[in-house]
Structure formats: C-alpha cells, structure tokens
Scaffold this motif. Structure first.
Motif, PDB file in Angstrom:
ATOM      1  N   ALA A  35     -29.461 -69.441 -49.942  1.00 51.35           N
ATOM      2  CA  ALA A  35     -30.104 -69.607 -48.635  1.00 51.35           C
ATOM      3  C   ALA A  35     -30.370 -71.083 -48.347  1.00 51.35           C
ATOM      4  O   ALA A  35     -30.120 -71.558 -47.232  1.00 51.35           O
ATOM      5  CB  ALA A  35     -31.410 -68.818 -48.584  1.00 51.35           C
ATOM      6  N   LYS A  36     -30.837 -71.818 -49.327  1.00 58.23           N
ATOM      7  CA  LYS A  36     -31.096 -73.257 -49.136  1.00 58.23           C
ATOM      8  C   LYS A  36     -29.808 -74.003 -48.831  1.00 58.23           C
ATOM      9  O   LYS A  36     -29.776 -74.895 -47.981  1.00 58.23           O
ATOM     10  CB  LYS A  36     -31.787 -73.835 -50.367  1.00 58.23           C
ATOM     11  N   PHE A  37     -28.734 -73.632 -49.523  1.00 57.60           N
ATOM     12  CA  PHE A  37     -27.447 -74.272 -49.273  1.00 57.60           C
ATOM     13  C   PHE A  37     -27.001 -74.055 -47.828  1.00 57.60           C
ATOM     14  O   PHE A  37     -26.647 -75.007 -47.125  1.00 57.60           O
ATOM     15  CB  PHE A  37     -26.380 -73.731 -50.235  1.00 57.60           C
ATOM     16  N   TYR A  38     -27.000 -72.796 -47.361  1.00 56.74           N
ATOM     17  CA  TYR A  38     -26.538 -72.511 -46.001  1.00 56.74           C
ATOM     18  C   TYR A  38     -27.494 -73.064 -44.941  1.00 56.74           C
ATOM     19  O   TYR A  38     -27.042 -73.477 -43.865  1.00 56.74           O
ATOM     20  CB  TYR A  38     -26.285 -71.017 -45.794  1.00 56.74           C
ATOM     21  N   GLU A  80     -38.969 -66.044 -46.966  1.00 58.20           N
ATOM     22  CA  GLU A  80     -38.517 -65.994 -48.349  1.00 58.20           C
ATOM     23  C   GLU A  80     -39.550 -65.247 -49.177  1.00 58.20           C
ATOM     24  O   GLU A  80     -40.756 -65.469 -49.039  1.00 58.20           O
ATOM     25  CB  GLU A  80     -38.314 -67.407 -48.899  1.00 58.20           C
ATOM     26  N   GLU A  81     -39.068 -64.333 -49.980  1.00 54.95           N
ATOM     27  CA  GLU A  81     -39.912 -63.607 -50.926  1.00 54.95           C
ATOM     28  C   GLU A  81     -39.051 -63.342 -52.148  1.00 54.95           C
ATOM     29  O   GLU A  81     -37.852 -63.620 -52.129  1.00 54.95           O
ATOM     30  CB  GLU A  81     -40.438 -62.301 -50.323  1.00 54.95           C
ATOM     31  N   ILE A 122     -34.162 -65.459 -45.954  1.00 56.24           N
ATOM     32  CA  ILE A 122     -33.538 -65.284 -44.637  1.00 56.24           C
ATOM     33  C   ILE A 122     -33.389 -66.641 -43.970  1.00 56.24           C
ATOM     34  O   ILE A 122     -34.356 -67.389 -43.828  1.00 56.24           O
ATOM     35  CB  ILE A 122     -34.384 -64.349 -43.757  1.00 56.24           C
ATOM     36  N   VAL A 123     -32.163 -66.950 -43.571  1.00 51.97           N
ATOM     37  CA  VAL A 123     -31.854 -68.194 -42.880  1.00 51.97           C
ATOM     38  C   VAL A 123     -31.644 -67.863 -41.413  1.00 51.97           C
ATOM     39  O   VAL A 123     -30.953 -66.902 -41.080  1.00 51.97           O
ATOM     40  CB  VAL A 123     -30.586 -68.844 -43.480  1.00 51.97           C
ATOM     41  N   ALA A 124     -32.267 -68.657 -40.533  1.00 47.44           N
ATOM     42  CA  ALA A 124     -32.181 -68.379 -39.097  1.00 47.44           C
ATOM     43  C   ALA A 124     -32.055 -69.662 -38.299  1.00 47.44           C
ATOM     44  O   ALA A 124     -32.581 -70.697 -38.688  1.00 47.44           O
ATOM     45  CB  ALA A 124     -33.421 -67.614 -38.643  1.00 47.44           C
ATOM     46  N   VAL A 125     -31.385 -69.547 -37.157  1.00 46.31           N
ATOM     47  CA  VAL A 125     -31.292 -70.683 -36.251  1.00 46.31           C
ATOM     48  C   VAL A 125     -32.567 -70.784 -35.407  1.00 46.31           C
ATOM     49  O   VAL A 125     -32.976 -71.858 -35.029  1.00 46.31           O
ATOM     50  CB  VAL A 125     -30.019 -70.598 -35.373  1.00 46.31           C
ATOM     51  N   SER A 126     -33.198 -69.642 -35.151  1.00 44.29           N
ATOM     52  CA  SER A 126     -34.454 -69.589 -34.395  1.00 44.29           C
ATOM     53  C   SER A 126     -35.187 -68.310 -34.796  1.00 44.29           C
ATOM     54  O   SER A 126     -34.604 -67.448 -35.456  1.00 44.29           O
ATOM     55  CB  SER A 126     -34.178 -69.580 -32.890  1.00 44.29           C
ATOM     56  N   PHE A 176     -29.458 -64.244 -37.897  1.00 42.59           N
ATOM     57  CA  PHE A 176     -29.974 -64.338 -39.245  1.00 42.59           C
ATOM     58  C   PHE A 176     -28.879 -64.137 -40.283  1.00 42.59           C
ATOM     59  O   PHE A 176     -27.958 -63.345 -40.078  1.00 42.59           O
ATOM     60  CB  PHE A 176     -31.028 -63.245 -39.498  1.00 42.59           C
ATOM     61  N   LEU A 177     -29.013 -64.834 -41.391  1.00 42.31           N
ATOM     62  CA  LEU A 177     -28.232 -64.568 -42.594  1.00 42.31           C
ATOM     63  C   LEU A 177     -29.255 -64.179 -43.657  1.00 42.31           C
ATOM     64  O   LEU A 177     -30.181 -64.936 -43.928  1.00 42.31           O
ATOM     65  CB  LEU A 177     -27.457 -65.798 -43.056  1.00 42.31           C
TER      66      LEU A 177
END
Length: 107
Positions: free
Chosen positions: A16-19, A30-31, A36-40, A45-46
């Motif tokens: 997640a940090k990489f993307y 994050e848990e 979860i990676v999000a633009v907004s 979401f990824l």
C-alpha cells in the motif's frame, strides 16, 4: 464504507505504501492485515489485504505453479520526465514475492 479492487499480498502495508507513493495517493485506512489507498475519501480505492497462505506467482508461467492473476497498466504522459528507476520495479517484485522462473535459451 469503501469498495474497490482488492489485492492479496504477503505484506499489505508495504505494498500500500509503495502504490500510494507511485500514484501520489494517500493511505486512507490501515489496520492489521488491511491497507486502503485512495485518491480521495470518495475513491477510487485499492485495498491491500494480508494473505498468510499467499502463493507467489511465477513469471513466465510454468505448469503447476501459481500464475500471475492480474496486473496494473499505468500510462505516463511524458516518459522522459517520469523518473521510474529499476529499483522501483524491484520493490514491487520483492513486495509481491514474484519468483522468476529460469528458462533455457536456445540459439
């Protein structure tokens, strides 16, 4: 509530940090075992989920081995301006534990 593409990996937080860095997005949640990676806040979401029994894919594909299940394509507007070093590609390989199968080359 969030929803999006879910990706299983041996290390959800690292991937997640990489993307997030690659895309310029942020880690929205994050848990333990999920990031979860999000633009907004509204997405897209990824979702990266910890998979303890993760089977690393082999490339190129080999009979009886885990095949790659998906991939991301990213379009870069100006490839000369995009500084995408080989080290970044190696990070992805290491985070996903992709195994490269040795192939014999014939003349």
């Amino acid at each position: 509530m969030w929803w999006g593409t879910a990706i299983e990996a041996p290390g959800s937080s690292g991937l997640a940090k990489f993307y997030a860095e690659l895309l310029g997005w942020h880690i929205g949640h994050e848990e333990l075992g999920t990031a979860i990676v999000a633009v907004s806040p509204q997405g897209p979401f990824l979702v990266f989920q910890q998979a303890d029994a993760y089977g690393a894919p082999v490339w190129p594909p080999a009979e009886g081995e885990q095949r790659p299940m998906m991939h991301f394509d990213f379009q870069v507007g100006d490839p000369d301006a995009a500084n995408f070093p080989l080290q970044t590609l190696q990070q992805v390989r290491d985070l996903l534990c992709v195994r490269r199968r040795r192939t014999s080359r014939r003349p």
